[in-house]
Scaffold this motif. Structure first.
Motif, PDB file in Angstrom:
ATOM      1  N   CYS A 311      55.325  53.387  39.077  1.00 62.17           N
ATOM      2  CA  CYS A 311      54.145  54.058  39.621  1.00 62.17           C
ATOM      3  C   CYS A 311      53.225  53.011  40.263  1.00 62.17           C
ATOM      4  CB  CYS A 311      53.418  54.869  38.559  1.00 62.17           C
ATOM      5  SG  CYS A 311      52.813  53.938  37.148  1.00 62.17           S
ATOM      6  N   ASP A 312      52.352  53.485  41.093  1.00 59.65           N
ATOM      7  CA  ASP A 312      51.484  52.583  41.854  1.00 59.65           C
ATOM      8  C   ASP A 312      50.412  51.967  40.962  1.00 59.65           C
ATOM      9  OD1 ASP A 312      50.682  51.288  44.145  1.00 59.65           O
ATOM     10  OD2 ASP A 312      49.255  52.864  44.702  1.00 59.65           O
ATOM     11  N   LEU A 313      50.244  50.657  41.071  1.00 55.68           N
ATOM     12  CA  LEU A 313      49.216  49.929  40.309  1.00 55.68           C
ATOM     13  C   LEU A 313      48.234  49.297  41.286  1.00 55.68           C
ATOM     14  CD1 LEU A 313      51.515  48.132  37.703  1.00 55.68           C
ATOM     15  CD2 LEU A 313      50.021  50.086  37.259  1.00 55.68           C
ATOM     16  N   GLN A 314      46.972  49.628  41.126  1.00 56.29           N
ATOM     17  CA  GLN A 314      45.943  49.100  42.021  1.00 56.29           C
ATOM     18  C   GLN A 314      44.767  48.570  41.193  1.00 56.29           C
ATOM     19  OE1 GLN A 314      46.127  48.762  45.283  1.00 56.29           O
ATOM     20  NE2 GLN A 314      48.125  49.813  45.459  1.00 56.29           N
ATOM     21  N   PRO A 315      44.266  47.364  41.542  1.00 57.56           N
ATOM     22  CA  PRO A 315      43.106  46.830  40.795  1.00 57.56           C
ATOM     23  C   PRO A 315      41.880  47.716  40.990  1.00 57.56           C
ATOM     24  CG  PRO A 315      43.512  45.527  42.762  1.00 57.56           C
ATOM     25  CD  PRO A 315      44.673  46.465  42.642  1.00 57.56           C
ATOM     26  N   ILE A 316      41.196  47.969  39.889  1.00 58.96           N
ATOM     27  CA  ILE A 316      39.994  48.798  39.976  1.00 58.96           C
ATOM     28  C   ILE A 316      38.851  47.994  40.608  1.00 58.96           C
ATOM     29  CG2 ILE A 316      38.273  50.061  38.614  1.00 58.96           C
ATOM     30  CD1 ILE A 316      40.525  50.753  36.646  1.00 58.96           C
ATOM     31  N   GLU A 317      38.759  46.705  40.261  1.00 55.78           N
ATOM     32  CA  GLU A 317      37.775  45.807  40.873  1.00 55.78           C
ATOM     33  C   GLU A 317      38.547  44.613  41.426  1.00 55.78           C
ATOM     34  OE1 GLU A 317      34.223  44.965  38.470  1.00 55.78           O
ATOM     35  OE2 GLU A 317      34.926  46.527  37.092  1.00 55.78           O
ATOM     36  N   ALA A 318      38.860  44.629  42.682  1.00 56.05           N
ATOM     37  CA  ALA A 318      39.698  43.604  43.296  1.00 56.05           C
ATOM     38  C   ALA A 318      39.113  42.198  43.176  1.00 56.05           C
ATOM     39  CB  ALA A 318      39.918  43.947  44.770  1.00 56.05           C
ATOM     40  N   SER A 319      37.802  42.074  43.153  1.00 52.21           N
ATOM     41  CA  SER A 319      37.171  40.750  43.100  1.00 52.21           C
ATOM     42  C   SER A 319      37.041  40.210  41.677  1.00 52.21           C
ATOM     43  CB  SER A 319      35.783  40.810  43.748  1.00 52.21           C
ATOM     44  OG  SER A 319      34.957  41.752  43.066  1.00 52.21           O
ATOM     45  N   ASN A 320      37.367  41.003  40.708  1.00 55.70           N
ATOM     46  CA  ASN A 320      37.228  40.604  39.307  1.00 55.70           C
ATOM     47  C   ASN A 320      38.591  40.184  38.742  1.00 55.70           C
ATOM     48  OD1 ASN A 320      36.634  40.243  36.609  1.00 55.70           O
ATOM     49  ND2 ASN A 320      35.985  42.369  36.257  1.00 55.70           N
ATOM     50  N   PRO A 321      38.767  38.920  38.378  1.00 55.48           N
ATOM     51  CA  PRO A 321      40.059  38.462  37.840  1.00 55.48           C
ATOM     52  C   PRO A 321      40.474  39.203  36.562  1.00 55.48           C
ATOM     53  CG  PRO A 321      38.654  36.605  38.422  1.00 55.48           C
ATOM     54  CD  PRO A 321      37.793  37.832  38.488  1.00 55.48           C
ATOM     55  N   ALA A 322      39.500  39.679  35.816  1.00 55.54           N
ATOM     56  CA  ALA A 322      39.801  40.365  34.563  1.00 55.54           C
ATOM     57  C   ALA A 322      39.797  41.887  34.737  1.00 55.54           C
ATOM     58  CB  ALA A 322      38.794  39.954  33.491  1.00 55.54           C
ATOM     59  N   THR A 323      39.979  42.345  35.962  1.00 55.38           N
ATOM     60  CA  THR A 323      39.904  43.774  36.238  1.00 55.38           C
ATOM     61  C   THR A 323      41.005  44.573  35.545  1.00 55.38           C
ATOM     62  OG1 THR A 323      39.816  45.434  38.000  1.00 55.38           O
ATOM     63  CG2 THR A 323      41.356  43.618  38.294  1.00 55.38           C
ATOM     64  N   HIS A 324      40.723  45.836  35.321  1.00 55.06           N
ATOM     65  CA  HIS A 324      41.754  46.756  34.873  1.00 55.06           C
ATOM     66  C   HIS A 324      42.461  47.312  36.116  1.00 55.06           C
ATOM     67  CE1 HIS A 324      39.651  46.395  31.083  1.00 55.06           C
ATOM     68  NE2 HIS A 324      40.581  47.167  30.488  1.00 55.06           N
ATOM     69  N   TYR A 325      43.626  47.898  35.877  1.00 57.72           N
ATOM     70  CA  TYR A 325      44.426  48.417  36.988  1.00 57.72           C
ATOM     71  C   TYR A 325      44.601  49.929  36.843  1.00 57.72           C
ATOM     72  CZ  TYR A 325      45.573  43.623  38.250  1.00 57.72           C
ATOM     73  OH  TYR A 325      45.485  42.299  38.635  1.00 57.72           O
ATOM     74  N   ALA A 326      44.384  50.591  37.957  1.00 56.91           N
ATOM     75  CA  ALA A 326      44.618  52.041  37.980  1.00 56.91           C
ATOM     76  C   ALA A 326      46.128  52.272  38.024  1.00 56.91           C
ATOM     77  CB  ALA A 326      43.941  52.675  39.181  1.00 56.91           C
ATOM     78  N   MET A 327      46.614  52.939  37.010  1.00 57.69           N
ATOM     79  CA  MET A 327      48.045  53.241  36.890  1.00 57.69           C
ATOM     80  C   MET A 327      48.257  54.687  37.376  1.00 57.69           C
ATOM     81  SD  MET A 327      50.164  53.180  33.318  1.00 57.69           S
ATOM     82  CE  MET A 327      51.936  53.273  33.244  1.00 57.69           C
ATOM     83  N   HIS A 328      48.533  54.823  38.668  1.00 54.66           N
ATOM     84  CA  HIS A 328      48.633  56.140  39.290  1.00 54.66           C
ATOM     85  C   HIS A 328      49.987  56.777  38.941  1.00 54.66           C
ATOM     86  CE1 HIS A 328      44.936  55.766  41.645  1.00 54.66           C
ATOM     87  NE2 HIS A 328      45.289  54.506  41.874  1.00 54.66           N
ATOM     88  N   LEU A 329      49.976  57.660  37.961  1.00 50.74           N
ATOM     89  CA  LEU A 329      51.216  58.263  37.450  1.00 50.74           C
ATOM     90  C   LEU A 329      51.967  59.061  38.508  1.00 50.74           C
ATOM     91  CD1 LEU A 329      49.888  59.611  34.013  1.00 50.74           C
ATOM     92  CD2 LEU A 329      50.991  57.400  34.484  1.00 50.74           C
ATOM     93  N   ASP A 330      51.251  59.593  39.477  1.00 47.04           N
ATOM     94  CA  ASP A 330      51.875  60.484  40.462  1.00 47.04           C
ATOM     95  C   ASP A 330      52.026  59.847  41.842  1.00 47.04           C
ATOM     96  OD1 ASP A 330      49.160  60.329  40.784  1.00 47.04           O
ATOM     97  OD2 ASP A 330      48.848  62.468  41.166  1.00 47.04           O
ATOM     98  N   ARG A 331      51.969  58.517  41.917  1.00 46.68           N
ATOM     99  CA  ARG A 331      52.167  57.831  43.201  1.00 46.68           C
ATOM    100  C   ARG A 331      53.310  56.831  43.092  1.00 46.68           C
ATOM    101  NH1 ARG A 331      46.114  55.846  45.040  1.00 46.68           N
ATOM    102  NH2 ARG A 331      45.072  57.906  45.040  1.00 46.68           N
ATOM    103  N   PRO A 332      54.179  56.773  44.109  1.00 45.53           N
ATOM    104  CA  PRO A 332      55.251  55.767  44.098  1.00 45.53           C
ATOM    105  C   PRO A 332      54.675  54.384  44.338  1.00 45.53           C
ATOM    106  CG  PRO A 332      55.254  56.944  46.186  1.00 45.53           C
ATOM    107  CD  PRO A 332      54.240  57.636  45.310  1.00 45.53           C
ATOM    108  N   PRO A 333      55.352  53.334  43.891  1.00 43.96           N
ATOM    109  CA  PRO A 333      54.857  51.967  44.106  1.00 43.96           C
ATOM    110  C   PRO A 333      54.739  51.643  45.592  1.00 43.96           C
ATOM    111  CG  PRO A 333      57.101  51.954  43.234  1.00 43.96           C
ATOM    112  CD  PRO A 333      56.625  53.359  43.141  1.00 43.96           C
ATOM    113  N   ALA A 334      53.818  50.730  45.889  1.00 41.47           N
ATOM    114  CA  ALA A 334      53.535  50.376  47.286  1.00 41.47           C
ATOM    115  C   ALA A 334      54.783  49.899  48.016  1.00 41.47           C
ATOM    116  CB  ALA A 334      52.442  49.308  47.330  1.00 41.47           C
TER     117      ALA A 334
END
Length: 511
Positions: A311-334
């Motif tokens: 599934c697609d993983l996208q940083p929630i705060e791209a500028s933050n090294p310790a950011t969490h990642y949005a784990m989009h269950l219904d999207r294919p990987p980039a």
């Protein structure tokens, strides 16, 4: 009166005698002469017939009434021929019953119907019965012609399938069968395949001493699996790209295939084309996000792209090294969204990263429909995984019409064999010798029901390896892992060469 007979003179008497004789000859001639007989009505001809002929006509009427529809045409023709033979003085079945006499008999019958003003009741019934039977015969003849045409079409399809390298035979169920000893195995050496094979998975490079697991081959139940050859594989995949997208078990399958194609030998002609697929090693990463290699001789590309959850993983705060990642269950990987148009064979897998420990360690947060998931039912790990498996398979299925040259497979989950605990709680898999030789695997349903349910009704094929791998507990890295801490065994990954080679043999047989 002298010289007379009832008042007739001698000359008149002689003339009368001559006329009477001529009339008698003429009547006799009508019965024996074909041309004259043509002019006689059927009633007259039957009256002039002999008792033998009358008996035969009665019997022929009975045979006409009892005639079988399947051979009606032949029997009618035969009856007409025999009647004509009797009329011509030839015995039934003689050489005079030729095609020519049949034609003459048919002509006579036609003329009789045309010239006879009234048919007897029996004749009418026979004619009506004959017409009905002839109609039935014509109908069956049409059916027979249609059946023959269908068989011809089917034959043409079979010939075309042969040309295309396909078959109408039942599809082989590679998930059913048994393991057998095969002294032709392995297809490569763990010592030699250093160019493609990670040293931690080459059990020949460890302290392990029992390698009988390398001499085992999978035999499907009712079919023969095609023997793998590197050159044959490259030719089949000429100008094509095969991509593995998944977790570390997918990476093992990728490395196994690279070793199988090359026979475990170094190939300096193989080109690294990772940049063409966005596969690079980011700064700080232990390893790249995948690998892509091209064999120039056939322009064949084999690649692997890391996606442990599909599934697609996208940083929630791209500028933050310790950011969490949005784990989009219904999207294919980039990677798939960007490069699926360049792929010809796609092999997907996921499974073992779906646990709370992984989600927490990787700072993954479930998202659905573009927003953070708040449904507690979906938040359950196995249900979340199910959402993703169904989503990725449905998405790939939606892409197949756009890319007719793409064949997509979902590989079912690779079984773990921890006994007495998990990987970090003392779980082990100490067996080192094959216990599965001759043991049949005959399940009617997949060992990965979630994957089977998701793929059902789609164009994505199931690469079903779960059940056949489940009986191969001796094939794991076990306690011989190079990196594990003392007391920690790897009962998840496989020794190579080993079980993943069989997955690729089945894949090869299906592409």
């Amino acid at each position: 009166m002298k010289g007379s007979f009832y008042g007739l003179k001698g000359k008149q008497l002689s003339l009368f005698t001559i006329v009477l004789m001529c009339t008698t000859i003429l009547i006799w001639g009508w019965e024996k002469t074909l041309i004259l007989t043509n002019l006689v009505p059927p009633q007259t001809r039957l009256q002039l017939g002999s008792e033998i002929r009358d008996d035969y006509v009665d019997k022929s009427v009975l045979s006409e009434q009892e005639i079988d529809v399947g051979n009606g045409v032949a029997t009618f023709a035969q009856n007409d021929t025999v009647k004509e033979e009797l009329r011509l003085g030839a015995p039934p079945g003689s050489e005079q019953g030729s095609d020519e006499s049949e034609e003459i008999s048919n002509d006579i019958a036609s003329n009789q119907v045309e010239k006879s003003g009234v048919l007897t009741s029996g004749s009418k019934e026979r004619e009506e019965h004959k017409e009905v039977q002839e109609a039935e015969i014509d109908g069956k003849a049409v059916d027979a012609r249609q059946k023959e045409k269908a068989e011809e079409n089917n034959s043409d399809v079979q010939k075309q399938n042969v040309k295309l390298g396909t078959s109408l035979a039942p599809v082989c169920d590679y998930a059913k069968g048994k393991w057998v000893v095969d002294h032709k195995k392995p297809l490569y050496s763990g010592h030699g395949c250093k160019q493609w094979l990670s040293s931690m998975w080459s059990c020949r490079m460890t302290q392990r001493t029992d390698f009988s697991y390398e001499k085992v081959s999978w035999q499907p139940k009712d079919c023969q699996m095609e023997e793998f050859e590197g050159s044959k594989f490259l030719k089949r995949m000429q100008h094509k790209t095969l991509a593995f997208v998944g977790d570390s078990l997918g990476r093992q399958q990728f490395q196994s295939l690279m070793c199988m194609i090359t026979g475990g030998k170094e190939r300096h002609d193989v080109i690294d084309v990772g940049s063409e697929y966005g596969i690079v090693q980011a700064r700080g990463d232990v390893r790249p996000s995948g690998w892509a290699y091209r064999f120039p001789s056939t322009n064949t590309t084999i690649l692997y792209s890391w996606s442990s959850t599909l599934c697609d993983l996208q940083p929630i705060e791209a500028s933050n090294p310790a950011t969490h990642y949005a784990m989009h269950l219904d999207r294919p990987p980039a990677f798939l969204r960007q490069y699926i148009h360049k792929l010809n064979v796609l092999v997907l897998n996921t499974g073992h990263h779906w646990n709370r420990g992984k989600l927490k360690a990787n700072r993954w947060v479930m998202h659905l429909g573009g927003v953070r998931n708040t449904d507690r039912k979906i938040a359950v790990i196995w249900k979340a995984k199910n959402v993703t498996v169904h989503s990725i398979i449905n998405w790939v299925n939606s892409q197949l019409p756009k890319y007719p040259g793409l064949k997509a497979f979902y590989r079912t989950i690779s079984p773990r064999h921890f006994v007495g605990g998990e990987w970090n709680t003392g779980g082990s898999c100490d067996n080192t010798t094959p216990m599965s030789i001759g043991r049949e695997v005959l399940q009617d349903v997949s060992g990965d029901s979630d994957a089977a349910g998701a793929a059902k009704g789609t164009g994505v094929k199931l690469l079903d390896i779960t059940a056949l791998s489940k009986v191969r507990d001796e094939g794991h890295i076990s306690r011989f892992s190079k990196t594990a801490k003392p007391g920690v065994q790897d009962c998840l990954h496989w020794c190579l060469p080993g079980v993943p080679d069989t997955w690729n043999e089945i894949l090869f047989a299906q592409i």
